[in-house]
Motif scaffolding. Structure first.
Motif, PDB file in Angstrom:
ATOM      1  N   LYS A   1       0.913  -1.290  -0.086  1.00  0.00           N
ATOM      2  CA  LYS A   1      -0.083   0.025   0.046  1.00  0.00           C
ATOM      3  C   LYS A   1       0.841   1.195  -0.138  1.00  0.00           C
ATOM      4  CE  LYS A   1      -3.597  -0.430   2.545  1.00  0.00           C
ATOM      5  NZ  LYS A   1      -4.594  -0.241   3.594  1.00  0.00           N
ATOM      6  N   VAL A   2       0.290   2.256  -0.718  1.00  0.00           N
ATOM      7  CA  VAL A   2       1.345   3.470  -0.936  1.00  0.00           C
ATOM      8  C   VAL A   2       0.404   4.791  -0.825  1.00  0.00           C
ATOM      9  CG1 VAL A   2       2.904   2.399  -2.257  1.00  0.00           C
ATOM     10  CG2 VAL A   2       0.971   3.776  -3.449  1.00  0.00           C
ATOM     11  N   LEU A   3       0.886   5.850  -0.163  1.00  0.00           N
ATOM     12  CA  LEU A   3       0.067   7.074  -0.312  1.00  0.00           C
ATOM     13  C   LEU A   3       0.890   7.744  -1.486  1.00  0.00           C
ATOM     14  CD1 LEU A   3      -1.599   9.388   0.769  1.00  0.00           C
ATOM     15  CD2 LEU A   3       0.502  10.137   2.402  1.00  0.00           C
TER      16      LEU A   3
ATOM     17  N   GLN B   1       0.549  11.951   8.331  1.00  0.00           N
ATOM     18  CA  GLN B   1       0.462  12.338   9.867  1.00  0.00           C
ATOM     19  C   GLN B   1      -1.075  12.440  10.293  1.00  0.00           C
ATOM     20  OE1 GLN B   1       3.312  15.192  10.260  1.00  0.00           O
ATOM     21  NE2 GLN B   1       4.893  13.894  10.672  1.00  0.00           N
ATOM     22  N   ALA B   2      -1.794  13.087   9.246  1.00  0.00           N
ATOM     23  CA  ALA B   2      -3.169  13.567   9.994  1.00  0.00           C
ATOM     24  C   ALA B   2      -4.020  12.147   9.692  1.00  0.00           C
ATOM     25  CB  ALA B   2      -3.546  14.623   8.745  1.00  0.00           C
ATOM     26  N   ASN B   3      -3.536  11.197   8.802  1.00  0.00           N
ATOM     27  CA  ASN B   3      -4.386  10.211   8.834  1.00  0.00           C
ATOM     28  C   ASN B   3      -3.858   8.901   9.298  1.00  0.00           C
ATOM     29  OD1 ASN B   3      -6.643  10.753   6.685  1.00  0.00           O
ATOM     30  ND2 ASN B   3      -4.788  11.735   5.789  1.00  0.00           N
ATOM     31  N   ASN B   4      -2.849   9.134  10.379  1.00  0.00           N
ATOM     32  CA  ASN B   4      -2.104   7.996  10.981  1.00  0.00           C
ATOM     33  C   ASN B   4      -1.725   6.953  10.010  1.00  0.00           C
ATOM     34  OD1 ASN B   4      -2.837   9.072  13.559  1.00  0.00           O
ATOM     35  ND2 ASN B   4      -4.986   8.483  13.432  1.00  0.00           N
ATOM     36  N   TYR B   5      -1.033   7.276   9.155  1.00  0.00           N
ATOM     37  CA  TYR B   5      -0.257   6.316   8.194  1.00  0.00           C
ATOM     38  C   TYR B   5       1.170   6.480   8.633  1.00  0.00           C
ATOM     39  CZ  TYR B   5      -4.260   7.375   4.996  1.00  0.00           C
ATOM     40  OH  TYR B   5      -5.619   7.325   4.198  1.00  0.00           O
ATOM     41  N   ASP B   6       1.540   5.285   8.569  1.00  0.00           N
ATOM     42  CA  ASP B   6       3.039   5.165   9.101  1.00  0.00           C
ATOM     43  C   ASP B   6       3.811   4.805   7.567  1.00  0.00           C
ATOM     44  OD1 ASP B   6       5.460   4.983  10.622  1.00  0.00           O
ATOM     45  OD2 ASP B   6       4.903   2.796  11.453  1.00  0.00           O
ATOM     46  N   ILE B   7       4.913   5.805   7.473  1.00  0.00           N
ATOM     47  CA  ILE B   7       5.499   5.782   6.189  1.00  0.00           C
ATOM     48  C   ILE B   7       6.754   4.346   6.498  1.00  0.00           C
ATOM     49  CG2 ILE B   7       7.186   6.783   4.673  1.00  0.00           C
ATOM     50  CD1 ILE B   7       5.543   9.240   5.441  1.00  0.00           C
ATOM     51  N   ILE B   8       6.680   3.244   5.793  1.00  0.00           N
ATOM     52  CA  ILE B   8       7.589   2.346   6.340  1.00  0.00           C
ATOM     53  C   ILE B   8       8.560   1.981   5.302  1.00  0.00           C
ATOM     54  CG2 ILE B   8       5.807   1.152   7.614  1.00  0.00           C
ATOM     55  CD1 ILE B   8       5.196  -0.556   5.145  1.00  0.00           C
ATOM     56  N   GLY B   9       8.954   2.719   4.445  1.00  0.00           N
ATOM     57  CA  GLY B   9      10.175   2.363   3.490  1.00  0.00           C
ATOM     58  C   GLY B   9      10.453   3.594   2.634  1.00  0.00           C
TER      59      GLY B   9
ATOM     60  N   GLN C   1       5.530   8.070  -4.449  1.00  0.00           N
ATOM     61  CA  GLN C   1       4.689   7.054  -3.922  1.00  0.00           C
ATOM     62  C   GLN C   1       5.569   6.786  -2.512  1.00  0.00           C
ATOM     63  OE1 GLN C   1       4.402   3.416  -6.311  1.00  0.00           O
ATOM     64  NE2 GLN C   1       3.363   4.493  -7.887  1.00  0.00           N
ATOM     65  N   LEU C   2       4.715   6.920  -1.217  1.00  0.00           N
ATOM     66  CA  LEU C   2       5.190   6.588   0.117  1.00  0.00           C
ATOM     67  C   LEU C   2       4.559   5.045   0.471  1.00  0.00           C
ATOM     68  CD1 LEU C   2       5.033  10.102   1.644  1.00  0.00           C
ATOM     69  CD2 LEU C   2       7.121   9.051   0.513  1.00  0.00           C
ATOM     70  N   PRO C   3       5.644   4.166   0.817  1.00  0.00           N
ATOM     71  CA  PRO C   3       4.653   2.817   1.140  1.00  0.00           C
ATOM     72  C   PRO C   3       4.353   3.119   2.732  1.00  0.00           C
ATOM     73  CG  PRO C   3       7.095   2.701   0.984  1.00  0.00           C
ATOM     74  CD  PRO C   3       7.010   3.938   0.604  1.00  0.00           C
ATOM     75  N   ILE C   4       3.149   2.584   2.864  1.00  0.00           N
ATOM     76  CA  ILE C   4       2.581   2.978   4.077  1.00  0.00           C
ATOM     77  C   ILE C   4       2.022   1.830   4.818  1.00  0.00           C
ATOM     78  CG2 ILE C   4       2.025   5.529   3.554  1.00  0.00           C
ATOM     79  CD1 ILE C   4      -0.779   4.442   3.268  1.00  0.00           C
ATOM     80  N   ILE C   5       1.679   2.027   6.131  1.00  0.00           N
ATOM     81  CA  ILE C   5       0.581   1.062   6.736  1.00  0.00           C
ATOM     82  C   ILE C   5      -0.120   2.057   7.351  1.00  0.00           C
ATOM     83  CG2 ILE C   5       2.007  -1.182   7.019  1.00  0.00           C
ATOM     84  CD1 ILE C   5       2.564  -0.382   9.958  1.00  0.00           C
ATOM     85  N   GLU C   6      -1.471   1.459   7.600  1.00  0.00           N
ATOM     86  CA  GLU C   6      -2.645   2.461   8.431  1.00  0.00           C
ATOM     87  C   GLU C   6      -2.460   2.025   9.999  1.00  0.00           C
ATOM     88  OE1 GLU C   6      -6.157   3.153   6.468  1.00  0.00           O
ATOM     89  OE2 GLU C   6      -5.442   2.202   4.601  1.00  0.00           O
ATOM     90  N   MET C   7      -2.411   3.148  10.611  1.00  0.00           N
ATOM     91  CA  MET C   7      -2.167   2.916  12.005  1.00  0.00           C
ATOM     92  C   MET C   7      -3.625   2.833  12.850  1.00  0.00           C
ATOM     93  SD  MET C   7       1.111   2.079  12.271  1.00  0.00           S
ATOM     94  CE  MET C   7       1.525   2.111  14.138  1.00  0.00           C
TER      95      MET C   7
END
Length: 153
Positions: A90-92, A115-123, A147-153
């Motif tokens: 998943k990416v933002l 940050q506003a959506n609690n996404y953690d950028i993981i790569g 594209q920033l790889p993310i996970i949703e927190m």
């Protein structure tokens, strides 16, 4: 700035791992595209760059980055070109328009969205060169998808 969260599916990639000036990017893209033509490998994406050095430092000297393309099928490696599997993720994603001199502004906006959506950028960030030096002569018309790889927190 428009942005979206999207799933990048499993992909077969051809990549060149590189440490050197970012100015060598055009040479590396040419090498990849020339390889795909010579080997008759079908490419299904525009070239992309994954930065392992901080993006704001890439013009200050040597950078560590990958240059790649997405392939339709498997292919044989050659010289510095590696063929690898990328697992879905998943990416933002956000679009930067125009020259890359101010691309860090777009990165900053994407980080704010994360940050506003609690996404953690993981790569490491990826820049898809939708309209760039390889297919456009006017920098003001460049389009780069970050594209920033993310996970949703």
């Amino acid at each position: 700035m428009e942005h979206e969260v999207k799933i990048i599916p499993d992909q077969k990639l051809a990549v060149i791992n590189y440490k050197g000036p970012i100015d060598d990017l055009d040479i590396l893209v040419s090498k990849l595209m020339g390889w795909s033509e010579a080997e008759e490998v079908e490419v299904i994406s525009e070239p992309f760059v994954v930065y392992y050095s901080p993006r704001h430092e890439v013009n200050d000297g040597d950078a560590v980055y990958d240059v790649g393309i997405v392939l339709k099928d498997d292919a044989d490696e050659k010289d510095v070109i590696r063929v690898v599997d990328m697992v879905g993720h998943k990416v933002l994603a956000g679009i930067h328009e125009g020259p890359t001199e101010n691309i860090l502004d777009t990165y900053e906006k994407l980080v704010d969205v994360a940050q506003a959506n609690n996404y953690d950028i993981i790569g490491s960030p990826k820049e898809a060169l939708i309209k760039s030096f390889h297919n456009c002569d006017n920098e003001n018309e460049f389009i780069t998808e970050i594209q920033l790889p993310i996970i949703e927190m």
